[in-house]
Design a protein around this motif. Structure first.
Motif, PDB file in Angstrom:
ATOM      1  N   ASP A 148       0.833  -1.191   0.000  1.00 24.25           N
ATOM      2  CA  ASP A 148       0.000   0.000   0.000  1.00 24.25           C
ATOM      3  C   ASP A 148       0.872   1.247   0.000  1.00 24.25           C
ATOM      4  O   ASP A 148       2.101   1.182   0.013  1.00 24.25           O
ATOM      5  N   ARG A 149       0.207   2.382  -0.035  1.00 22.07           N
ATOM      6  CA  ARG A 149       0.852   3.691  -0.119  1.00 22.07           C
ATOM      7  C   ARG A 149       1.820   3.685  -1.293  1.00 22.07           C
ATOM      8  O   ARG A 149       1.462   3.306  -2.394  1.00 22.07           O
ATOM      9  N   ALA A 150       3.032   4.136  -1.100  1.00 23.83           N
ATOM     10  CA  ALA A 150       4.043   4.089  -2.165  1.00 23.83           C
ATOM     11  C   ALA A 150       5.325   3.556  -1.552  1.00 23.83           C
ATOM     12  O   ALA A 150       6.407   4.130  -1.700  1.00 23.83           O
ATOM     13  N   PRO A 179      -0.423  -5.413  -4.862  1.00 21.58           N
ATOM     14  CA  PRO A 179      -0.870  -4.041  -4.583  1.00 21.58           C
ATOM     15  C   PRO A 179      -2.312  -4.078  -4.090  1.00 21.58           C
ATOM     16  O   PRO A 179      -3.186  -4.639  -4.759  1.00 21.58           O
ATOM     17  N   CYS A 185      -3.060   2.589  -3.089  1.00 18.47           N
ATOM     18  CA  CYS A 185      -1.804   2.668  -3.852  1.00 18.47           C
ATOM     19  C   CYS A 185      -1.956   3.724  -4.946  1.00 18.47           C
ATOM     20  O   CYS A 185      -2.801   3.559  -5.840  1.00 18.47           O
ATOM     21  N   PHE A 189       2.818   4.331  -7.903  1.00 15.98           N
ATOM     22  CA  PHE A 189       3.281   3.119  -7.241  1.00 15.98           C
ATOM     23  C   PHE A 189       2.733   1.887  -7.953  1.00 15.98           C
ATOM     24  O   PHE A 189       3.445   0.878  -8.104  1.00 15.98           O
ATOM     25  N   LEU A 190       1.497   1.943  -8.408  1.00 13.77           N
ATOM     26  CA  LEU A 190       0.960   0.830  -9.186  1.00 13.77           C
ATOM     27  C   LEU A 190       1.823   0.577 -10.420  1.00 13.77           C
ATOM     28  O   LEU A 190       2.064  -0.577 -10.804  1.00 13.77           O
TER      29      LEU A 190
END
Length: 427
Positions: A148-150, A179, A185, A189-190
């Motif tokens: 998650d997040r980056a 992811p 996300c 980042f994805l």
């Protein structure tokens, strides 16, 4: 070592939907060598097991799970999805220890083995520990570290895990990148995850189009659907397991039609959280594979895939407004061949050359009598408690209702104690 099982019925789920009454299945080491009538196989075997009232069928494949969350079964039931995640699940997960995750995973494995599941796709954290637990249990699993997040460090660790565990246990354990979802996300980042998947030839497990809130958030942030966000980031260029897909729209289909993988429906979780019902026929008419999963026990409460097949059939009939709109065979196909196709797995079927993964259901209980249609009985009448044998990779891990691969009683006791401590830590 050649082993033969003989039963009243064998349901193959092969392309011709063949059934044998009575029937036998013979496997040598890890692979099926014969499926058919008893008269058709006269070679000597090392072991023979006869269940006169049994129904042999492919082991069920749970296409979406968070196994360790079995320790959270019943947590904040009847809460909306985003509230449930942000106010209850995620804060409690901050208190989980690696030992909690090991015990929670084994608890889930016990429930799945007992109810006829031979393999599952899992997304969580502390994945090395989850993999060790699955290996001990003797099951198959496709394991992804939830991202998650980056967090690029977690992505790097995830790739390392995937390389270390891919193909472990004679191929029983496979790995994926995970992811979590476009709402946790960011697109950049994805795109990094998508690039890593291409570089290391790894499949992807992701939640998409699960709820109205997710659809609204993606539209407000990116003016796109979650499917479009994933596609534009390059996620769908790799084999992708899409969990839920409740709100996949007609406009999304062009992004999915050429994708390897497919969509896993979790009907009980989606109903319980008030999210809706998968557009099954929309996807199948577009050639998109559809599988079946439970989601984690924290949201669906039960990991019994027999319950999930019933729910899928009932909800699709309601959605279509006609009983013939979805058949029992469609549900069993989703729980076996459909999920196998999404995962790129050659199981989910009983035929020579397939993995020796199958279960035996008791066909002579009151609720399974009489047998006008064996598949209808399996989907509409059977429950996980009817499973007597579970065989994975040629190993009998459930024999006459007893788990043979680990100490189930010890796991249950430890899980209860750890859940109590988790409740106290989370207050």
């Amino acid at each position: 070592m050649a082993t033969k099982f003989e039963a009243e019925y064998v349901v193959t789920m092969d392309d011709e939907r063949r059934q044998y009454h009575p029937g036998v299945i013979v496997y040598d080491e890890r692979e099926i060598v014969y499926v058919g009538s008893p008269q058709g196989y006269q070679e000597p075997v090392d072991r023979e097991i006869v269940i006169p009232e049994g129904i042999i069928l492919p082991g069920l494949l749970n296409g979406h799970n968070h196994a360790a969350m079995s320790l959270m079964r019943g947590l904040a039931d009847d809460s909306p999805l985003f509230e449930w995640l942000s106010q209850y699940v995620w804060p409690l997960e901050e208190h989980l220890t690696p030992e909690d995750i090991e015990v929670g995973t084994l608890l889930a494995c016990a429930e799945m083995i007992r109810s006829g599941t031979v393999g599952f796709a899992d997304m969580y954290f502390e994945v090395d520990i989850s993999a060790k637990a699955v290996d001990m249990a003797g099951m198959r699993a496709w394991i992804a570290r939830g991202l998650d997040r980056a967090d690029t460090k977690k992505l790097e660790e995830s790739v390392e895990f995937c390389q270390a565990w891919r193909g472990h246990g004679h191929g029983r354990i496979e790995t994926m990148l995970g992811p979590h979802a476009p709402y946790t996300c960011p697109p950049e980042f994805l795109a990094q995850v998508a690039s890593a998947a291409q570089t290391y030839q790894l499949p992807i497990h992701i939640h998409l189009s699960e709820s109205r809130d997710e659809m609204r958030q993606m539209a407000e942030q990116y003016h796109k659907t979650p499917i479009q966000v994933a596609y534009d980031a390059g996620i769908l260029a790799s084999r992708t397991l899409i969990a839920h897909g409740v709100y996949i729209e007609e406009a999304d289909l062009k992004y999915l039609e050429q994708m390897e993988g497919g969509v896993v429906s979790c009907p009980i979780s989606n109903a319980k959280l008030g999210n809706g019902t998968l557009p099954y026929h929309r996807l199948r008419n577009a050639g998109v594979a559809v599988g079946l999963g439970t989601d984690g026990a924290a949201s669906t409460n039960s990991l019994d895939m027999f319950l999930e097949m019933k729910a899928m059939a009932w909800m699709q009939k309601l959605k279509e407004g006609k009983p013939e709109g979805f058949r029992a065979e469609d549900a069993l196909w989703a729980a076996t061949r459909g999920t196998a196709q999404i995962l790129g797995h050659r199981g989910g079927v009983l035929q020579p050359g397939a993995p020796a993964d199958f279960i035996v259901v008791d066909g002579r209980r009151a609720h399974m009598t009489p047998t006008w249609d064996v598949v209808a009985n399996l989907v509409y009448a059977a429950s996980g408690s009817d499973v007597r044998y579970c065989v994975v990779d040629g190993q009998i891990i459930l024999q006459e209702g007893i788990i043979t691969s680990f100490d189930e009683r010890a796991v249950l006791q430890e899980a209860a104690a750890r859940a109590q401590r988790l409740m106290e830590r989370g207050r």
